[in-house]
Design a protein around this motif. Structure first.
Motif, short mmCIF file in Angstrom:
data_model
loop_
_atom_site.label_atom_id
_atom_site.label_comp_id
_atom_site.label_asym_id
_atom_site.label_seq_id
_atom_site.Cartn_x
_atom_site.Cartn_y
_atom_site.Cartn_z
N MET A 1 9.46 -2.74 -20.95
CA MET A 1 9.77 -1.61 -20.12
C MET A 1 9.71 -2.06 -18.65
O MET A 1 8.79 -2.73 -18.23
CB MET A 1 8.76 -0.49 -20.35
N HIS A 2 10.69 -1.67 -17.87
CA HIS A 2 10.79 -2.05 -16.47
C HIS A 2 10.61 -0.81 -15.61
O HIS A 2 11.34 0.16 -15.75
CB HIS A 2 12.15 -2.70 -16.20
N ILE A 3 9.62 -0.84 -14.71
CA ILE A 3 9.36 0.29 -13.82
C ILE A 3 9.74 -0.12 -12.41
O ILE A 3 9.36 -1.19 -11.95
CB ILE A 3 7.87 0.69 -13.86
N GLN A 4 10.46 0.73 -11.71
CA GLN A 4 10.82 0.44 -10.33
C GLN A 4 10.15 1.46 -9.41
O GLN A 4 10.27 2.66 -9.61
CB GLN A 4 12.34 0.49 -10.15
N LEU A 5 9.41 0.95 -8.44
CA LEU A 5 8.71 1.80 -7.49
C LEU A 5 9.34 1.68 -6.11
O LEU A 5 9.87 0.63 -5.76
CB LEU A 5 7.23 1.38 -7.40
N PRO A 6 9.26 2.73 -5.29
CA PRO A 6 9.82 2.63 -3.94
C PRO A 6 9.04 1.61 -3.11
O PRO A 6 7.82 1.49 -3.24
CB PRO A 6 9.66 4.04 -3.38
N LEU A 7 9.75 0.92 -2.25
CA LEU A 7 9.17 -0.15 -1.46
C LEU A 7 8.04 0.32 -0.55
O LEU A 7 7.08 -0.40 -0.33
CB LEU A 7 10.27 -0.82 -0.61
N PHE A 8 8.10 1.55 -0.06
CA PHE A 8 7.08 2.02 0.88
C PHE A 8 5.69 2.08 0.24
O PHE A 8 4.67 2.07 0.94
CB PHE A 8 7.45 3.37 1.50
N LEU A 9 5.61 2.13 -1.09
CA LEU A 9 4.30 2.16 -1.75
C LEU A 9 3.55 0.85 -1.61
O LEU A 9 2.32 0.83 -1.61
CB LEU A 9 4.46 2.50 -3.24
N LEU A 10 4.27 -0.24 -1.46
CA LEU A 10 3.63 -1.56 -1.35
C LEU A 10 2.79 -1.67 -0.07
O LEU A 10 1.59 -1.96 -0.16
CB LEU A 10 4.70 -2.66 -1.44
N PRO A 11 3.33 -1.42 1.13
CA PRO A 11 2.48 -1.49 2.32
C PRO A 11 1.36 -0.45 2.33
O PRO A 11 0.26 -0.73 2.82
CB PRO A 11 3.45 -1.23 3.48
N LEU A 12 1.61 0.73 1.77
CA LEU A 12 0.55 1.73 1.72
C LEU A 12 -0.60 1.27 0.83
O LEU A 12 -1.77 1.47 1.16
CB LEU A 12 1.10 3.07 1.21
N THR A 13 -0.27 0.64 -0.29
CA THR A 13 -1.30 0.10 -1.17
C THR A 13 -2.09 -0.99 -0.47
O THR A 13 -3.33 -1.03 -0.54
CB THR A 13 -0.65 -0.46 -2.46
N VAL A 14 -1.40 -1.87 0.24
CA VAL A 14 -2.07 -2.95 0.98
C VAL A 14 -2.97 -2.34 2.06
O VAL A 14 -4.09 -2.81 2.26
CB VAL A 14 -1.04 -3.93 1.58
N GLY A 15 -2.51 -1.30 2.73
CA GLY A 15 -3.33 -0.63 3.74
C GLY A 15 -4.63 -0.09 3.17
O GLY A 15 -5.70 -0.24 3.76
N TRP A 16 -4.56 0.53 2.01
CA TRP A 16 -5.77 1.04 1.34
C TRP A 16 -6.72 -0.11 0.99
O TRP A 16 -7.94 0.02 1.16
CB TRP A 16 -5.41 1.82 0.08
#
Length: 158
Positions: free
Chosen positions: A1-16
């Motif tokens: 199964m392949h899940i695609q997430l929006p790119l903006f979630l990556l920097p927000l996750t790193v920020g947390w």
């Protein structure tokens, strides 16, 4: 199964993640553990710089050949790095001086007059050069690590 997430979630996750690292670093430097610190500015690593670096790293990884996106993210990041290490540094130093002057005035003046001076200004707004560089390096590493894990677990950010 392949899940695609929006790119903006990556920097927000790193920020947390960087904010959590900041709380841990503060604790080991002798500061009290308090959850308000999760939303506070200043300290190591610079989340201010880390968010922009994570976005820059993400765009570099996914859109390297599309120069306009990378150029915009690079200029945006440079502005954030400069702000974290210089502008906010000066604002924090000004707050320290103003608070010191306020304390000296409160020793001299009547307490009723001192109440009009207002609340103490936040002094911890700034980052040292090392904290900014630490935020840049850590966020780039964490961003690439999340991308690598995402590819391993069939998650993509685009």
């Amino acid at each position: 199964m392949h899940i695609q997430l929006p790119l903006f979630l990556l920097p927000l996750t790193v920020g947390w993640i960087l904010q959590i690292i900041k709380i841990i670093v503060d604790y080991f430097q002798g500061e009290k553990f308090w959850l308000d610190r999760f939303f506070a500015a200043g300290g190591f690593p610079s989340v201010h710089s880390g968010l922009s670096t994570s976005l820059l790293t993400s765009i570099w990884y996914f859109y390297w050949t599309n120069w306009p996106y990378f150029a915009i993210a690079l200029i945006f990041s440079i502005l954030f790095w400069y702000d974290a290490a210089n502008v906010r540094y000066q604002a924090g130093k000004h707050a320290q001086i103003i608070n010191k002057m306020r304390n000296q005035l409160s020793d001299i003046l009547n307490p009723s007059v001192c109440s009009t001076l207002g609340e103490k200004l936040k002094e911890r707004l700034w980052h040292t050069f090392q904290e900014v560089v630490g935020g840049i390096v850590l966020s780039a590493i964490i961003t690439l690590w999340i991308i690598y894990l995402g590819n391993f677990y069939w998650i993509s950010f685009k």
